[in-house]
Scaffold this motif. Sequence first.
Motif, PDB file in Angstrom:
ATOM      1  N   ASN A 166       0.928  -1.028  -0.029  1.00  0.00           N
ATOM      2  CA  ASN A 166       0.267   0.097  -0.098  1.00  0.00           C
ATOM      3  C   ASN A 166       0.643   1.411   0.054  1.00  0.00           C
ATOM      4  N   ASP A 167       2.035   1.142   0.746  1.00  0.00           N
ATOM      5  CA  ASP A 167       2.963   2.413   0.912  1.00  0.00           C
ATOM      6  C   ASP A 167       3.485   2.548  -0.325  1.00  0.00           C
ATOM      7  N   ARG A 168       4.100   1.375  -0.877  1.00  0.00           N
ATOM      8  CA  ARG A 168       4.798   1.796  -2.093  1.00  0.00           C
ATOM      9  C   ARG A 168       4.272   1.982  -3.528  1.00  0.00           C
ATOM     10  N   ALA A 176      -5.799  -4.713  -5.538  1.00  0.00           N
ATOM     11  CA  ALA A 176      -5.261  -5.992  -6.459  1.00  0.00           C
ATOM     12  C   ALA A 176      -4.795  -7.095  -5.584  1.00  0.00           C
ATOM     13  N   CYS A 177      -3.824  -6.666  -4.691  1.00  0.00           N
ATOM     14  CA  CYS A 177      -3.344  -8.020  -3.725  1.00  0.00           C
ATOM     15  C   CYS A 177      -4.510  -8.448  -2.971  1.00  0.00           C
ATOM     16  N   LEU A 178      -5.443  -7.762  -2.469  1.00  0.00           N
ATOM     17  CA  LEU A 178      -6.378  -8.409  -1.708  1.00  0.00           C
ATOM     18  C   LEU A 178      -7.250  -9.507  -2.859  1.00  0.00           C
ATOM     19  N   ARG A 179      -7.565  -8.997  -4.046  1.00  0.00           N
ATOM     20  CA  ARG A 179      -8.374  -9.704  -4.722  1.00  0.00           C
ATOM     21  C   ARG A 179      -7.855 -10.821  -5.385  1.00  0.00           C
ATOM     22  N   VAL A 180      -6.393 -10.999  -5.613  1.00  0.00           N
ATOM     23  CA  VAL A 180      -5.599 -11.966  -6.056  1.00  0.00           C
ATOM     24  C   VAL A 180      -5.658 -13.143  -4.816  1.00  0.00           C
ATOM     25  N   PHE A 181      -5.478 -12.547  -3.764  1.00  0.00           N
ATOM     26  CA  PHE A 181      -5.203 -13.333  -2.539  1.00  0.00           C
ATOM     27  C   PHE A 181      -6.488 -14.074  -2.371  1.00  0.00           C
ATOM     28  N   THR A 225       2.931 -21.610   0.175  1.00  0.00           N
ATOM     29  CA  THR A 225       4.102 -21.579  -0.800  1.00  0.00           C
ATOM     30  C   THR A 225       3.688 -21.121  -2.207  1.00  0.00           C
ATOM     31  N   GLN A 226       2.668 -21.683  -2.641  1.00  0.00           N
ATOM     32  CA  GLN A 226       2.083 -21.378  -3.935  1.00  0.00           C
ATOM     33  C   GLN A 226       1.315 -20.023  -3.874  1.00  0.00           C
ATOM     34  N   LEU A 227       1.265 -19.224  -2.610  1.00  0.00           N
ATOM     35  CA  LEU A 227       0.702 -17.887  -2.877  1.00  0.00           C
ATOM     36  C   LEU A 227       1.578 -17.109  -3.295  1.00  0.00           C
ATOM     37  N   ARG A 228       3.016 -17.498  -3.057  1.00  0.00           N
ATOM     38  CA  ARG A 228       4.130 -16.392  -3.642  1.00  0.00           C
ATOM     39  C   ARG A 228       4.232 -16.386  -5.221  1.00  0.00           C
ATOM     40  N   ALA A 229       3.551 -16.820  -5.779  1.00  0.00           N
ATOM     41  CA  ALA A 229       3.515 -16.690  -7.338  1.00  0.00           C
ATOM     42  C   ALA A 229       3.414 -15.345  -7.725  1.00  0.00           C
ATOM     43  N   PRO A 230       4.163 -14.679  -8.624  1.00  0.00           N
ATOM     44  CA  PRO A 230       4.034 -13.247  -8.755  1.00  0.00           C
ATOM     45  C   PRO A 230       2.828 -12.830  -9.154  1.00  0.00           C
ATOM     46  N   ILE A 231       2.327 -11.533  -8.807  1.00  0.00           N
ATOM     47  CA  ILE A 231       1.200 -10.615  -9.281  1.00  0.00           C
ATOM     48  C   ILE A 231       1.466  -9.514  -9.818  1.00  0.00           C
TER      49      ILE A 231
END
Length: 285
Positions: A166-168, A176-181, A225-231
């Motif tokens: 959020n800060d960066r 977008a991060c929340l939706r992907v999660f 582990t799989q969660l760390r796939a890039p967004i």
Amino acid sequence: MAIAGVGAWSCNLADNKLSWTLGIYNIFGLPIDTVPDRQLAVAMYADDSREEMERLRAHAIDRGGIFTLDAQIKRADGEIRWMRISGEMVRRAGRSPILHGLKQDVTEGKLRSQALRRMAENDALTGLANRAVYESRFLNARSSAPSFAPLGALLLFDLDGFKGINDRLGHLAGDACLRVFAERLSANFPEALLTARIGGDEFAVIVSNREPDAALNARVARFLTQLRAPIFWQQHMFTIGATSGVAAPNDPYFYDPEELFIRADAALYAAKRTPGRAGASISLK
């Protein structure tokens, strides 16, 4: 009546012969020259609606009286519709008993009602159940009458580094991060009894006891582990991680939802404080 989406029907119980007005043909999407056939009509009902209709029909035949039901059907053209059925059992001296009543197309009203319910019960950003649903259906339920039984476990997830994103990159990136999660969470626990966003970056999943504890632990670990796939978002690429805390009841049919939440929450924050953690903390039984 047909223009209003309403039709009248009757069924002679001596031979199950049907009689329909034009509105019934329109509701089922059948040509007007189709001979009314109960087997054909019943086959168009959704399974749950068919079972409930048959139950109410049998009860009316056995005991008399009236019944009302909202039933889902699949028309001859494949379109899914809703109709409201009202029926009454009539016994006449010297004549065959009949069931008769009305059917009305209530699809538009059902769709509006469902849309309003989704707005009230679902988180607008992720589409998951919101905190109010989580609290009403699980957290505030009595231990003597839990909403979910048999219950396997309560899984809590908290995103790692969400504030930094959020800060960066700004709040749109955070969204977008929340939706992907949420999408990845739903995909990894498709059979969950309830999946909800219960806070800013906090999520809860309730699962049944069909999966052994060891298998559930392994699945949570794989998910993290799989969660760390890039967004990829607006020419930016970033990754997300999460920490989990899991608590399972001793008895899947009688448990204290609040006590389970306290245990899962404690396990999650214990994992947050653990140096070199793998991103999961499991507290089972």
